[in-house]
Structure formats: C-alpha cells, structure tokens
Motif scaffolding. Structure first.
Motif, mmCIF file in Angstrom:
data_model
loop_
_atom_site.group_PDB
_atom_site.id
_atom_site.type_symbol
_atom_site.label_atom_id
_atom_site.label_comp_id
_atom_site.label_asym_id
_atom_site.label_seq_id
_atom_site.Cartn_x
_atom_site.Cartn_y
_atom_site.Cartn_z
ATOM 1 N N GLY A 46 0.826 -1.206 0.000
ATOM 2 C CA GLY A 46 0.000 0.000 0.000
ATOM 3 C C GLY A 46 0.858 1.252 0.000
ATOM 4 N N SER A 47 1.965 1.203 0.703
ATOM 5 C CA SER A 47 2.877 2.335 0.707
ATOM 6 C C SER A 47 3.568 2.470 -0.648
ATOM 7 N N ALA A 48 4.028 1.348 -1.166
ATOM 8 C CA ALA A 48 4.780 1.383 -2.419
ATOM 9 C C ALA A 48 3.901 1.784 -3.601
ATOM 10 N N VAL A 49 2.735 1.162 -3.700
ATOM 11 C CA VAL A 49 1.851 1.457 -4.823
ATOM 12 C C VAL A 49 1.113 2.757 -4.541
ATOM 13 N N GLY A 50 1.335 3.727 -5.371
ATOM 14 C CA GLY A 50 0.680 5.012 -5.146
ATOM 15 C C GLY A 50 0.767 5.853 -6.400
ATOM 16 N N LEU A 51 0.777 7.149 -6.196
ATOM 17 C CA LEU A 51 0.866 8.059 -7.341
ATOM 18 C C LEU A 51 2.129 7.793 -8.145
ATOM 19 N N GLY A 52 3.155 7.302 -7.467
ATOM 20 C CA GLY A 52 4.410 6.997 -8.145
ATOM 21 C C GLY A 52 4.201 6.034 -9.307
ATOM 22 N N PHE A 78 4.041 17.843 -1.795
ATOM 23 C CA PHE A 78 3.504 17.913 -3.163
ATOM 24 C C PHE A 78 2.617 16.716 -3.481
ATOM 25 N N TYR A 79 2.839 15.630 -2.754
ATOM 26 C CA TYR A 79 2.039 14.414 -2.974
ATOM 27 C C TYR A 79 0.547 14.697 -2.744
ATOM 28 N N THR A 80 0.252 15.479 -1.695
ATOM 29 C CA THR A 80 -1.153 15.742 -1.392
ATOM 30 C C THR A 80 -1.790 16.667 -2.431
ATOM 31 N N PHE A 96 13.645 4.195 -6.213
ATOM 32 C CA PHE A 96 13.537 4.377 -4.769
ATOM 33 C C PHE A 96 12.173 4.929 -4.389
ATOM 34 N N PHE A 97 11.743 5.921 -5.161
ATOM 35 C CA PHE A 97 10.456 6.561 -4.863
ATOM 36 C C PHE A 97 9.333 5.532 -4.887
ATOM 37 N N THR A 98 9.311 4.742 -5.949
ATOM 38 C CA THR A 98 8.178 3.844 -6.139
ATOM 39 C C THR A 98 8.185 2.701 -5.126
ATOM 40 N N LEU A 99 9.368 2.293 -4.667
ATOM 41 C CA LEU A 99 9.424 1.226 -3.655
ATOM 42 C C LEU A 99 9.354 1.784 -2.238
ATOM 43 N N SER A 100 9.216 3.089 -2.119
ATOM 44 C CA SER A 100 9.177 3.749 -0.804
ATOM 45 C C SER A 100 10.431 3.502 0.020
ATOM 46 N N ILE A 101 11.604 3.526 -0.626
ATOM 47 C CA ILE A 101 12.813 3.278 0.157
ATOM 48 C C ILE A 101 13.736 4.497 0.198
ATOM 49 N N GLY A 102 14.652 4.462 1.141
ATOM 50 C CA GLY A 102 15.624 5.536 1.275
ATOM 51 C C GLY A 102 15.166 6.612 2.240
ATOM 52 N N GLY A 136 12.924 5.849 5.206
ATOM 53 C CA GLY A 136 12.568 5.432 6.555
ATOM 54 C C GLY A 136 11.170 4.851 6.674
ATOM 55 N N THR A 137 10.385 4.988 5.594
ATOM 56 C CA THR A 137 9.055 4.374 5.606
ATOM 57 C C THR A 137 9.165 2.878 5.890
ATOM 58 N N MET A 138 10.005 2.216 5.127
ATOM 59 C CA MET A 138 10.113 0.773 5.284
ATOM 60 C C MET A 138 10.817 0.417 6.599
ATOM 61 N N SER A 148 -2.777 5.576 1.211
ATOM 62 C CA SER A 148 -1.977 4.579 1.925
ATOM 63 C C SER A 148 -0.496 4.899 1.789
ATOM 64 N N SER A 149 -0.137 5.628 0.729
ATOM 65 C CA SER A 149 1.254 6.060 0.593
ATOM 66 C C SER A 149 1.515 7.316 1.414
ATOM 67 N N ALA A 150 0.552 8.233 1.410
ATOM 68 C CA ALA A 150 0.712 9.487 2.146
ATOM 69 C C ALA A 150 0.964 9.196 3.620
ATOM 70 N N ILE A 151 0.173 8.275 4.145
ATOM 71 C CA ILE A 151 0.309 7.917 5.549
ATOM 72 C C ILE A 151 1.702 7.393 5.836
ATOM 73 N N SER A 152 2.223 6.619 4.885
ATOM 74 C CA SER A 152 3.542 6.031 5.121
ATOM 75 C C SER A 152 4.655 7.065 4.953
ATOM 76 N N LEU A 153 4.353 8.171 4.273
ATOM 77 C CA LEU A 153 5.350 9.226 4.121
ATOM 78 C C LEU A 153 5.504 10.037 5.407
ATOM 79 N N ILE A 154 4.431 10.133 6.170
ATOM 80 C CA ILE A 154 4.466 10.958 7.368
ATOM 81 C C ILE A 154 4.796 10.127 8.611
ATOM 82 N N MET A 182 17.898 13.197 -2.113
ATOM 83 C CA MET A 182 17.739 12.695 -0.737
ATOM 84 C C MET A 182 17.466 11.194 -0.673
ATOM 85 N N LEU A 183 16.599 10.678 -1.554
ATOM 86 C CA LEU A 183 16.321 9.235 -1.511
ATOM 87 C C LEU A 183 17.539 8.401 -1.885
ATOM 88 N N PRO A 184 18.240 8.732 -3.005
ATOM 89 C CA PRO A 184 19.443 7.949 -3.305
ATOM 90 C C PRO A 184 20.482 8.023 -2.187
HETATM 91 N N1 TRP Z 1 5.950 4.808 -3.096
HETATM 92 C C1 TRP Z 1 4.892 5.769 -3.085
HETATM 93 C C2 TRP Z 1 4.418 5.959 -4.524
HETATM 94 O O1 TRP Z 1 4.923 5.336 -5.410
HETATM 95 C C3 TRP Z 1 5.264 7.066 -2.434
HETATM 96 C C4 TRP Z 1 5.928 6.872 -1.125
HETATM 97 C C5 TRP Z 1 5.374 6.455 0.032
HETATM 98 C C6 TRP Z 1 7.298 7.037 -0.854
HETATM 99 N N2 TRP Z 1 6.303 6.338 1.003
HETATM 100 C C7 TRP Z 1 7.500 6.677 0.491
HETATM 101 C C8 TRP Z 1 8.345 7.432 -1.634
HETATM 102 C C9 TRP Z 1 8.778 6.693 1.021
HETATM 103 C C10 TRP Z 1 9.626 7.462 -1.085
HETATM 104 C C11 TRP Z 1 9.854 7.072 0.216
HETATM 105 O O2 TRP Z 1 3.564 6.742 -4.773
#
Ligand code: TRP
Length: 451
Positions: free
Chosen positions: A24-30, A111-113, A232-238, A240-242, A326-332, A395-397
C-alpha cells in the motif's frame, strides 16, 4: 520510549497485513501518475529498462536492508539508527540518516497531497458525468482549467491533508490495515479492465514498443538519475518508511518474502498503468512527453468512450485516491514516530504539528502550476519540480546509499543472518550486492550527473 516497548505496542497482526501495508505504501501516485509521465519525458523503453534494472539490482536489496534495519533498530528511523550504532559500537551520527528521511518525507508529502487532490477532483468530475464522450482536446482543457485555479487546488490539497492527519492521528493499525485489504485487489482488477480496453484500441502495439523496445540514443545521464530516483520513490525506500514499517514487524516473519512481493506488485502496477496510458496517448495523437498532466489528460478520454465508463472511471479515480492515501500515511509515519519516541509528543499533537507544516509547504506546489509557473528555483525548475528533484533524485538515493553501507559494512554476518533467513549461497550474493553493487551504482550515477 525504549525500543522494546515501542515495538511491543505496535506489531502488525500477521505477515500478510504487513505485506499489504508495505505494498500500500509502495503502490501510489508513483506508479499510476508519475511512472507514465516520466517515462514519456525520458523517451520510453531505454528508461524503463534502466528503471527495471535499478529495482532489481538496487531497489530490492536496499528494501530488504531497510526493513531489516528497522526491525533490528526497533524505533523511529533516527532512533533506530542510534540503537543500531550503539549495538555495533559505531558513530551515533548515523541518526542523521534517519533525519534525512524525515525531512524528505515532509517535502515529498507536501507535493504528494496536491497531486492526490487532482485525483479527488477527477473522482468528483467523473461522478457527476463530466467525462462522457469527452474529446482529447476537451480533456486537455479540463486539466488546464483545474491546475490554473490555485483556490481549487488549495481546496483539494487541504481536504487531503486533513483526512491524512485525522487517519494518522488515530494510529496506523485499525484504519489502514482494513482499507488496504480490499483496496489493493480492487485497484488491480480495475487496472486489468483498463488494460483490456487498451488492448482494443489502435495505439496498443505502439505503446508496447514505446515502453519495451529500448532506444538507447534517447538516454541521458539525467534520465538514468531519474530512473534510479524513481526506483527508490516507487518502492518507498531511502526515507525510513520501510524502516518504520519494519520496526512494527515481528521477528518470526520473513523479510525476504515480503520484499519480493512488494517489488513484484509495485512493478506490475507501474507497467500495467504505463501500457494503458500510452495506448491512449498513441490512439489519440497525444504527446507522450506532456508532463505531470499526462494521466489526467488521457484516462478521461478512455472512460468517456467505454461502456460503463462512468462507473469504472469514478471507481478508478476513487481507488487512485485511496492508493495515494496509503502512501501518504507512510510518508508521514517516520516523522510521527520520531516525534513520539524522541520528543515524547502525543501522536495527535505530532500529527497536527506536522500536518500544518506540510500543508504550508504544499502551497508552493499549488502555485507552481499557475501563479508561480514561471518562477524558477533550481535551474529552470518550478517549486514543485525543485522539490521533486531534490527529494527523489538526491535525498532518496543518499538515504539508500547509506542504508546499504550501514547494512553491508557495519552489521555482522551473524546479525544479517538473524534478519534474513537465506540459504548460504543466496546470502553471499545478497551481501555483496548490498556491499558493493548498490553503493557503487548510486555513486556512479551521482558523480556522472555532477560532472
Ligand atoms: N511509493 C509511493 C508511490 O509510489 C510514495 C511513497 C510512500 C514514498 N512512502 C515513500 C516514496 C517513502 C519514497 C519514500 O507513490
């Protein structure tokens, strides 16, 4: 709050729930919005190939590393890194890795919101029947009239921000776990329906060759950086979400299995969304490189022509909104958990304080599409583009780089084995990927772009 207490309080109910929340975090607007438009801007196939390579060679290993660090550190990212540094008798400065993620999360969410707001607005427009038989030109105009109106953008940005704060202030588990269980499968089914539609229109073949026949002459250093950042963005890594999600994971669950599922589901959704969007683009003579509006200029045309388009369209935009949530929540969440375990704030206070800060920052993105559309911050980039660039491509890389370094070079083999139950041969391959391949790749791309 000591790490052990925190992790006892918040533990995912089971392995499946953890995987679903992480997906849910990974799959999002990305996946649905960003992947198609940056692929369009960066020439298609070759870019997709680099992105896929980054997911497999850097993304998946870093994902496993990040979840492991979170589970072992057992706290918010900065505190988890402190705990791990202590355990391994190395510099406490590693907490800065967590701080980098928290800042990136705040900036990305701002910007996501705003973009999620576009999806809500489209959900509403679809519901009231605005897209019936809409032409390509009308769809383009519809999008322009939305983004040229700052008050309208601000309104939806505010709505999304409020709902996000309310949900996170109630705690992670009760709401989001349930919603995701139903939403993710529904989103996939809808994407498959749209995929069926895409197969039936003339641009389908061209979309496949655009996405999957690589033309390396279209690849620049900058697009490699963008492909890597997006992995990185799409997998929500780099960020701290994961790590936070990993800190809520019980020792008995498999990080390897979960990571493979997360990467697979995330990539599948992106590719399917890409095929759909480009089939519509090529069937209607639209520009693949038309930027952030791409999704919004294409899909209404499809829904407007389809039988049942009103129903599917409304449902689709509704699901995009939920996917974004579900991604926004994981970003915060990394920031919130840090405010709680480091600064002893209540979850409610932390949520509102961060919410206001993020909302204010978001105004810059709202204006980037109208009043500030010619105000440039970083060489020719609007406020939105600047934030996106700094977070995703720097920042993510950087976060991922240091996660790989800490995991590969500081943890002992014994510690790694405790987190990842891998057969010896696989473990060796994995460790050398995290130790050498991932950091080198990130560094090369970085340096190449600096020169
Ligand atoms: N992965 C989400 C997307 O593809 C966005 C996202 C959620 C995210 N948590 C993250 C991106 C943490 C980077 C790091 O829309």
């Amino acid at each position: 709050m000591p790490a052990s207490e925190l992790s006892k309080k918040n533990i995912w109910s089971n392995q499946t729930i953890f995987i679903l929340a992480a997906v849910g975090s990974a799959v999002g607007l990305g996946n649905i919005w960003k992947f198609p438009y940056i692929t369009g801007e960066n020439g298609g196939g070759a870019f997709v190939l680099v992105y896929l390579a980054c997911v497999l060679l850097i993304g998946l290993p870093v994902l496993m590393a990040e979840i492991s660090l979170g589970r072992r550190g057992g706290a918010s990212p900065p505190e988890a890194m402190k705990n791990l540094a202590l355990e391994n008798k190395t510099s406490k400065l590693w907490w800065l890795l967590g701080l980098n993620g928290i800042l990136a999360g705040i900036l990305i969410l701002s910007f996501y919101t705003v973009i999620a707001g576009w999806a809500v607005s489209y959900f509403y427009d679809s519901f009231i029947g605005e897209f019936k038989n809409i032409s390509t030109t009308q769809a383009t105009e519809h999008f322009s009239s939305l983004v040229s109106n700052p008050m309208q953008l601000l309104f939806w940005h505010t709505v999304i921000m409020l709902v996000t704060i309310i949900v996170v202030s109630k705690g992670l588990k009760s709401g989001i776990e349930k919603v995701i269980t139903y939403m993710m499968p529904a989103l996939l089914v809808l994407l498959l329906i749209l995929f069926g539609y895409a197969m039936s229109i003339t641009g389908f073949g061209q979309s496949l060759s655009f996405l999957f026949a690589p033309d390396f002459s279209k690849l620049t250093g900058q697009s490699v950086l963008i492909a890597m950042g997006h992995a990185f963005f799409t997998l929500s890594i780099g960020l701290g979400t994961m790590m936070v999600y990993g800190s809520y994971l019980s020792k008995k669950h498999s990080i390897v299995k979960a990571s493979i599922w997360i990467s697979f589901a995330d990539t599948l959704v992106a590719l399917v969304a890409g095929v759909i969007v480009f089939s519509i683009v090529f069937s209607n003579g639209l520009e693949p490189s038309s930027g952030p509006g791409l999704l919004f200029k294409t899909l209404p045309v499809a829904f407007g022509q389809m039988t049942g388009g009103w129903f599917f369209g409304t449902l689709f935009f509704g699901l995009v909104v939920i996917a974004a949530f579900s991604s926004a929540i994981s970003l915060i969440e990394p920031a919130i958990s840090w405010f709680i375990d480091r600064w002893q704030m209540s979850r409610k206070k932390a949520s509102w304080a961060l919410g206001v800060l993020i909302w204010l920052t978001g105004i810059g993105t709202v204006l980037s599409f109208n009043q500030w559309d010619e105000v440039y911050f970083l060489d020719g980039k609007t406020f939105f583009e600047t934030l996106d660039f700094i977070t995703t491509n720097i920042m993510l890389p950087l976060g991922a780089l240091f996660i790989a370094i800490f995991f590969g070079w500081i943890l002992t083999k014994q510690q790694i084995t405790e987190e990842l139950n891998l057969p010896d041969k696989m473990l060796k391959i994995f460790i050398s990927t995290v130790k050498f391949i991932a950091p080198t790749a990130v560094l090369i791309v970085f340096v190449a772009n600096l020169i």
